[in-house]
Design an enzyme around this catalytic site. Structure first.
Site, short mmCIF file in Angstrom:
data_model
loop_
_atom_site.label_atom_id
_atom_site.label_comp_id
_atom_site.label_asym_id
_atom_site.label_seq_id
_atom_site.Cartn_x
_atom_site.Cartn_y
_atom_site.Cartn_z
N ASP A 1 26.49 28.54 -91.62
CA ASP A 1 25.71 28.65 -92.86
C ASP A 1 24.41 29.39 -92.55
O ASP A 1 23.64 28.94 -91.70
CB ASP A 1 25.41 27.23 -93.38
CG ASP A 1 24.72 27.21 -94.72
OD1 ASP A 1 24.24 28.29 -95.17
OD2 ASP A 1 24.64 26.13 -95.33
N HIS B 1 29.02 27.51 -95.48
CA HIS B 1 28.31 26.95 -96.62
C HIS B 1 29.35 26.41 -97.61
O HIS B 1 30.35 27.07 -97.89
CB HIS B 1 27.45 28.03 -97.29
CG HIS B 1 26.48 27.46 -98.27
ND1 HIS B 1 25.35 26.75 -97.87
CD2 HIS B 1 26.46 27.44 -99.62
CE1 HIS B 1 24.69 26.35 -98.95
NE2 HIS B 1 25.35 26.75 -100.02
N SER C 1 23.71 22.34 -101.64
CA SER C 1 23.10 23.65 -101.87
C SER C 1 21.94 23.53 -102.88
O SER C 1 21.03 22.72 -102.65
CB SER C 1 24.18 24.63 -102.31
OG SER C 1 23.73 25.93 -102.20
#
Ligand SMILES: *[C@@H]1O[C@H](CO)[C@@H](O)[C@H](O)[C@H]1NC(C)=O
Ligand SMILES: *[C@@H]1O[C@H](CO)[C@@H](O)[C@H](O)[C@H]1NC(C)=O
Ligand SMILES: *[C@@H]1O[C@H](CO)[C@@H](O)[C@H](O)[C@H]1NC(C)=O
Length: 333
Positions: free
Chosen positions: A274, A304, A173
């Site tokens: 995601d 995610h 991320s």
């Protein structure tokens, strides 16, 4: 909207994380740190091996509280031969504003990396937004690399077989966004001792002014809903900047030309649930167009941050693919 198949345990944890995030991330662009520190579960460094890994915390620069957690595998694999260990410089996720290198979830993930790859893991505790905006995070990442380049490993507890000529950048991320920008800076610098030979880009956090199809379709997804990501970019970017900034829309109108940069071989990990997936595939294509060695790994049922949930089958599948990628790059180096 189609939903991913998730065990109850994961759903409950995601719900708790959502409530905590929405409580500590205030509408006025500040983070309620005191409450967060109270709620967040931390793991202390532990010099005694637990399931084959010991850890210690190493200071890089005390004036800005920059440090990393070092994870060292302690068991010599079957056969008894001591092999050189790659060094993985890891950046945790959390939208640049949440979580730390000693958050329990990331401590657990890095312990798994250390045993499964196997490798020495350097998990960087970089400064967070909004107290420290762009480019503080990239500076902290790059300076950690510089520190590794300049310091004799045995002075701060690295095992003798850690190999500085086999370094990898990794992150998930926001941490993967950070790794990418550190990779560019490292490619332009001349590190003689430290050599970055690969990058593991796990569901990188990128953005842009225009909404992508997956962002609209999955706009209320856990952790990275549109309202949360908009909030995170706003407190990360310099005042008055928009999301087409080169740090956010990395392949957009203001992209840095990396075609001549010595950029490491990269593995991009994408999850089918995601909202950031369109931008991640675009990142993959942009690296290809720029002439870089890059591999795309897709998990259709992946949400995610799926890989920090060990109960999800994709989590262990990812560990295996990442291990093979590391071995492949080490063999080539
Ligand atoms: C933001 O809001 C919180 C709580 O509502 C308040 O305590 C804090 O002082 C505010 N900060 C700024 C910079 O406006
Ligand atoms: C890395 O360290 C070497 C010496 O160990 C030095 O010559 C080189 O300039 C350093 N690189 C950077 C970018 O600091
Ligand atoms: C970057 O911006 C361009 C132009 O606005 C857009 O077409 C593109 O999809 C964006 N890319 C990413 C990765 O956000």
């Amino acid at each position: 909207m189609a939903s991913p198949v998730l065990p109850w345990k994961t759903k409950i944890v995601l719900k708790i994380l959502s409530v905590v995030t929405d409580t500590v991330c205030r509408p006025n662009g500040t983070v309620y740190r005191r409450l967060l520190n109270f709620l967040e579960i931390k793991a202390a460094a532990n010099g005694k091996p637990v399931r084959g890994v010991k850890t210690s915390d190493v200071t890089v620069d005390a004036t800005r509280k920059l440090w990393f957690r070092l994870f060292t595998p302690t068991e010599i694999p079957k056969g008894g031969e001591v092999i050189p260990l790659p060094v993985i410089i890891f950046f945790h996720g959390g939208g640049f504003s949440l979580l730390t290198a000693d958050s329990q979830g990331y401590d657990k993930v890095c312990r798994q990396f250390a045993v499964k790859f196997p490798a020495v893991i350097v998990s960087v505790n970089y400064r967070l937004t909004p107290e420290h905006r762009f480019p503080s995070q990239y500076e902290d990442g790059f300076d950690t690399l510089k520190f590794l380049n300049e310091t004799e490993f045995d002075t701060f507890g690295f095992p003798a077989n850690a190999d500085p000529s086999k370094c990898f950048l990794a992150g998930d991320s926001a941490g993967a966004n950070l790794a990418h920008h550190v990779a560019i800076r490292a490619g332009e610098a001349d590190f003689k001792r430290v050599k970055v030979i690969g990058q593991i880009s796990i569901q990188p956090f990128f953005g842009g002014e225009d909404r992508t199809e997956s962002e609209i379709r999955l706009s209320t997804a856990p952790l990275v809903s549109l309202s949360r990501t908009d909030w995170m970019w706003k407190i990360f970017l310099p005042e008055g900047e928009n999301r087409d900034h080169e740090a956010v829309n990395v392949s957009g109108p203001r992209a840095i030309d990396i075609s001549k940069v010595n950029y490491p071989a990269t593995m991009v990990v994408v999850g089918g649930f995601d909202p950031l997936q369109d931008r991640q595939r675009e990142f993959y294509r942009w690296l290809k167009r720029s002439g870089k060695e890059v591999k795309l790994v897709e998990y259709p049922n992946g949400i995610h941050a799926f890989y920090i949930f060990p109960e999800l089958p994709e989590s262990s599948q990812f560990m295996t693919v990442a291990r093979d990628f590391i071995h492949e790059q080490c063999d080539k180096a």
